[in-house]
Design a protein around this motif. Sequence first.
Motif, short mmCIF file in Angstrom:
data_model
loop_
_atom_site.label_atom_id
_atom_site.label_comp_id
_atom_site.label_asym_id
_atom_site.label_seq_id
_atom_site.Cartn_x
_atom_site.Cartn_y
_atom_site.Cartn_z
N LEU A 1 0.83 -1.22 0.00
CA LEU A 1 0.00 0.00 0.00
C LEU A 1 0.85 1.26 0.00
CD1 LEU A 1 -2.69 -1.07 2.64
CD2 LEU A 1 -3.01 -0.90 0.16
N LYS B 1 -0.66 4.75 -0.29
CA LYS B 1 -1.74 5.17 0.62
C LYS B 1 -1.25 5.94 1.83
CE LYS B 1 -4.98 3.16 -1.77
NZ LYS B 1 -5.86 4.00 -2.60
N ALA C 1 -3.47 8.81 2.59
CA ALA C 1 -4.92 8.55 2.52
C ALA C 1 -5.54 8.54 3.91
CB ALA C 1 -5.17 7.22 1.82
N LEU D 1 -10.35 3.69 2.26
CA LEU D 1 -9.79 2.38 1.96
C LEU D 1 -10.84 1.28 2.03
CD1 LEU D 1 -6.53 2.47 4.17
CD2 LEU D 1 -6.81 3.26 1.80
N GLN E 1 -7.70 -3.31 2.61
CA GLN E 1 -6.61 -2.33 2.73
C GLN E 1 -6.48 -1.85 4.17
OE1 GLN E 1 -8.08 0.37 -0.28
NE2 GLN E 1 -6.62 -0.39 -1.81
#
Length: 244
Positions: A130, A133, A136, A141, A145
């Motif tokens: 990931l 991410k 993020a 997600l 994730q």
Amino acid sequence: MANLKVDVSDLNKSFGDNHVLKGIDFKVANNEVVVLIGPSGSGKSTLLRCLNRLEDPTSGKVSIDGEDISNTKTNIDHARENIGMVFQHFNLFNNLTVGENIELAPVELGKLSKEDAASQAKKLLETVGLEDKYDAKPQSLSGGQKQRVAIARALAMNPDIMLFDEPTSALDPEMVGDVLEVMKKLAKEGMTMVVVTHEMGFAKEMADRVVFMADGVVVEEGKPEDVFDHPQNERTKSFLDKVI
Ligand code: ADP
Ligand code: MG
């Protein structure tokens, strides 16, 4: 067994008059992968939670790396730093980014500087697939994730044992494989792991030992091929008939 990472003997746990764990002996060697299976309500989660004293044993002894964590004199916070735990529900902090979730514990506990925690978080996100991410927010997600972020977060404390309590049970089927792949990678790298799961494929492929619990006792344990292909106990047989 020398080099025991986990050494549980005659562990009893009651909630009121519900006697949940009934004299459990449970050992895990360094670098061993143990898969814990058994019907719902048999005490699997309670056993895991006793390993880092999220639950206090009613009686019996729990040692991690030779340190008696049931002894109230033991510094439990210090012991817990070496024990990573991943739950069915990921419990990420939704107000923090993915990176901040992973950096939080090592920075708060003074283990790493912010910069070092950030570069470690990026590396861990690569490990769990990931790497894009980092910035993020968790709510953007998928479940799979999120669970991989939860694994990265647990790894951020550089634990030497990882406990997984049904890490894929809350996931949509198409998400399960990615999470299991991360767990397999960890196992192959030599992480000591205790995994409660209904994923019998994972158990067959990765477990050094399978432990079958029912009704608060260890009913049977052994190599996966022995437990799955030649279960000795009727309760093991009837459980496996239902799940395989
Ligand atoms: P499993 O993980 O194998 O499904 P659990 O360890 O969650 O089993 O639960 C075993 C038994 O302990 C169940 O009867 C459950 O209701 C009881 N139990 C677990 N946690 C608690 C708690 N915090 N308070 C009261 N009872 C609990
Ligand atoms: Mg459970």
